[in-house]
Motif scaffolding. Structure first.
Motif, PDB file in Angstrom:
ATOM      1  N   ILE A 152     -14.569  96.131  46.564  1.00  0.00           N
ATOM      2  CA  ILE A 152     -14.977  97.512  46.839  1.00  0.00           C
ATOM      3  C   ILE A 152     -16.402  97.703  46.331  1.00  0.00           C
ATOM      4  CG2 ILE A 152     -14.481  99.947  46.507  1.00  0.00           C
ATOM      5  CD1 ILE A 152     -12.322  98.434  48.055  1.00  0.00           C
ATOM      6  N   ALA A 153     -17.307  98.003  47.254  1.00  0.00           N
ATOM      7  CA  ALA A 153     -18.707  98.206  46.885  1.00  0.00           C
ATOM      8  C   ALA A 153     -18.976  99.690  46.638  1.00  0.00           C
ATOM      9  CB  ALA A 153     -19.626  97.692  47.990  1.00  0.00           C
ATOM     10  N   TYR A 154     -19.846  99.954  45.705  1.00  0.00           N
ATOM     11  CA  TYR A 154     -20.294 101.327  45.495  1.00  0.00           C
ATOM     12  C   TYR A 154     -21.813 101.349  45.495  1.00  0.00           C
ATOM     13  CZ  TYR A 154     -21.583 100.300  40.628  1.00  0.00           C
ATOM     14  OH  TYR A 154     -22.172  99.777  39.494  1.00  0.00           O
ATOM     15  N   GLY A 155     -22.370 102.409  46.012  1.00  0.00           N
ATOM     16  CA  GLY A 155     -23.813 102.576  46.024  1.00  0.00           C
ATOM     17  C   GLY A 155     -24.279 103.389  44.835  1.00  0.00           C
ATOM     18  N   SER A 156     -25.468 103.084  44.349  1.00  0.00           N
ATOM     19  CA  SER A 156     -26.068 103.869  43.273  1.00  0.00           C
ATOM     20  C   SER A 156     -27.509 104.193  43.650  1.00  0.00           C
ATOM     21  CB  SER A 156     -26.039 103.105  41.943  1.00  0.00           C
ATOM     22  OG  SER A 156     -27.132 102.198  41.870  1.00  0.00           O
ATOM     23  N   GLY A 158     -29.992 103.200  42.124  1.00  0.00           N
ATOM     24  CA  GLY A 158     -30.849 102.118  41.651  1.00  0.00           C
ATOM     25  C   GLY A 158     -30.319 101.475  40.392  1.00  0.00           C
ATOM     26  N   ILE A 159     -30.742 100.248  40.159  1.00  0.00           N
ATOM     27  CA  ILE A 159     -30.382  99.548  38.923  1.00  0.00           C
ATOM     28  C   ILE A 159     -30.923 100.345  37.743  1.00  0.00           C
ATOM     29  CG2 ILE A 159     -30.750  97.452  37.573  1.00  0.00           C
ATOM     30  CD1 ILE A 159     -30.985  95.930  40.223  1.00  0.00           C
ATOM     31  N   GLY A 160     -30.073 100.584  36.784  1.00  0.00           N
ATOM     32  CA  GLY A 160     -30.496 101.334  35.611  1.00  0.00           C
ATOM     33  C   GLY A 160     -30.381 102.834  35.748  1.00  0.00           C
ATOM     34  N   SER A 161     -29.866 103.310  36.876  1.00  0.00           N
ATOM     35  CA  SER A 161     -29.642 104.745  37.037  1.00  0.00           C
ATOM     36  C   SER A 161     -28.364 105.156  36.321  1.00  0.00           C
ATOM     37  CB  SER A 161     -29.538 105.098  38.519  1.00  0.00           C
ATOM     38  OG  SER A 161     -28.428 104.434  39.113  1.00  0.00           O
ATOM     39  N   THR A 162     -28.221 106.438  36.073  1.00  0.00           N
ATOM     40  CA  THR A 162     -26.979 106.931  35.483  1.00  0.00           C
ATOM     41  C   THR A 162     -25.804 106.624  36.399  1.00  0.00           C
ATOM     42  OG1 THR A 162     -28.221 108.729  34.445  1.00  0.00           O
ATOM     43  CG2 THR A 162     -25.836 108.939  34.462  1.00  0.00           C
ATOM     44  N   HIS A 163     -26.037 106.714  37.713  1.00  0.00           N
ATOM     45  CA  HIS A 163     -24.999 106.375  38.691  1.00  0.00           C
ATOM     46  C   HIS A 163     -24.430 104.984  38.405  1.00  0.00           C
ATOM     47  CE1 HIS A 163     -28.113 108.923  40.360  1.00  0.00           C
ATOM     48  NE2 HIS A 163     -27.473 109.174  41.491  1.00  0.00           N
ATOM     49  N   PRO A 182     -27.410  98.705  44.798  1.00  0.00           N
ATOM     50  CA  PRO A 182     -28.421  99.710  44.438  1.00  0.00           C
ATOM     51  C   PRO A 182     -29.276 100.132  45.629  1.00  0.00           C
ATOM     52  CG  PRO A 182     -29.157  97.532  43.753  1.00  0.00           C
ATOM     53  CD  PRO A 182     -27.773  97.351  44.351  1.00  0.00           C
ATOM     54  N   TYR A 183     -29.642 101.417  45.644  1.00  0.00           N
ATOM     55  CA  TYR A 183     -30.569 101.951  46.639  1.00  0.00           C
ATOM     56  C   TYR A 183     -31.731 102.615  45.903  1.00  0.00           C
ATOM     57  CZ  TYR A 183     -27.008 101.040  50.145  1.00  0.00           C
ATOM     58  OH  TYR A 183     -26.102 100.412  50.962  1.00  0.00           O
ATOM     59  N   ARG A 184     -32.731 103.017  46.652  1.00  0.00           N
ATOM     60  CA  ARG A 184     -33.908 103.639  46.046  1.00  0.00           C
ATOM     61  C   ARG A 184     -33.786 105.156  46.104  1.00  0.00           C
ATOM     62  NH1 ARG A 184     -38.170 100.261  45.126  1.00  0.00           N
ATOM     63  NH2 ARG A 184     -39.657 101.988  45.251  1.00  0.00           N
ATOM     64  N   GLY A 185     -33.014 105.701  45.172  1.00  0.00           N
ATOM     65  CA  GLY A 185     -32.891 107.146  45.065  1.00  0.00           C
ATOM     66  C   GLY A 185     -31.672 107.712  45.770  1.00  0.00           C
TER      67      GLY A 185
END
Length: 322
Positions: A152-156, A158-163, A182-185
């Protein structure tokens, strides 16, 4: 010895005079609030809501400038190295402490190189899926992940974000593994979710509220210690079967360390007045937050506590330092 002490005391007194004068005249020009995330995202929205009213209270225009990248650390480094004169401020989020926990080498100290002014809002994160997807509740996601870890993948954002760290904490508490994408924002993250690139994400209310209202996204759970009033029918992560899980994020204003106390006092009092505005409180509520002021000391303690919490998550989840 006595003569040297007298000279030193005289020099110290002379050095304080300009600062006191500066405090009484402050502000005399435009102020810039920097933040480390994309334009149109959660931090940017909060900064612009606060800047409008705060500028009126201070009698000077306030410019909001985005310096995105590296988990917010580019903007943080810029403000940490700015002149401590009250004209360069930072809209910090909970990600400020996350970055301090995750990045191996920062050019600033997460706590010591900043002067807290006040928090401005607090908010939970939302665990979100596509409304037409296979998952109807958090339990079904965790069951699928337990059968096949990292399937199961989850998007955030970015690396190091609170997400990112909030989801790693969830996986740890649920005794499973999820795949981080990770995504950019926030904007890119939500686009990816709507486009079915990932089946699951965690995001601040600002980023997903319009799509939830439109029926395109479904909220499985909120991350706070109790149900979030705007979505009182949605369970918390703890209620959804993950004991001990709680993540509340925040945003607040900071200045460079060594900003004179007279200027800090002016800013703190003005933030309090701005947050008392019914318009500001209503707008922050509309974008998913609760207007929340604090003393500078309370905000500093909040950052230090969060830093300790996220360092433990990084260590226990074996997340590579960036």
């Amino acid at each position: 010895m006595l003569r040297r002490d007298v000279l030193a005391a005289g020099l110290a007194a002379a050095c304080t005079i300009p600062f006191r004068a500066l405090g009484s005249q402050y502000p005399s020009k435009a102020i810039t609030i920097y933040h480390g995330f994309a334009v149109g995202g959660n931090a940017d929205s909060i900064a612009r809501v606060v800047a409008g009213e705060l500028g009126q209270k201070l009698g000077q225009p306030i410019i909001v400038e985005s310096q995105p990248g590296a988990g917010g650390t580019i903007a943080a480094n810029h403000v940490a190295r700015a002149r401590p004169d009250g004209y360069a401020l930072m809209l910090a989020t909970g990600g400020h402490a996350v970055a301090g926990a995750l990045y191996r080498k920062l050019r600033y100290d997460t706590v010591a190189d900043f002067q807290s002014i006040s928090t401005v809002t607090t908010f939970p994160f939302l665990l979100v899926v596509r409304a037409d997807g296979p998952y109807r509740d958090l339990a079904s996601v965790l069951r699928a992940a337990s059968v096949s870890p990292r399937s199961i993948a989850y998007g955030s954002a970015g690396i190091g974000s609170t997400h990112h760290l909030a989801m790693e904490l969830l996986a740890k508490k649920a005794n499973t593994e999820l795949l981080h994408v990770p995504y950019r924002g926030d904007a890119a993250l939500v686009t990816a979710l709507l486009g079915n690139e990932v089946p699951l994400t965690i995001a601040p209310p600002t980023a997903v509220a319009q799509h939830v209202k439109a029926g395109k996204l479904r909220v499985l759970a909120t991350t706070g210690p109790k149900r979030w009033a705007p979505m009182a029918n949605v369970p918390t992560v703890m209620e959804a079967g993950v004991p001990g899980y709680e993540v509340m994020s925040w945003a607040g204003l900071m200045a460079p360390a060594h900003t004179p106390s007279a200027i800090v006092d002016v800013l703190h009092a003005s933030v309090g007045k701005a947050l008392a505005s019914p318009k500001v409180r209503a707008t922050l509520s509309e974008i998913g937050g609760t207007a929340t002021s604090s003393s500078p000391e309370q905000m500093t303690n909040l950052i230090a506590t969060d830093l300790q919490k996220w360092r433990a998550v990084v260590s226990e989840s074996n997340i590579p330092k960036q």
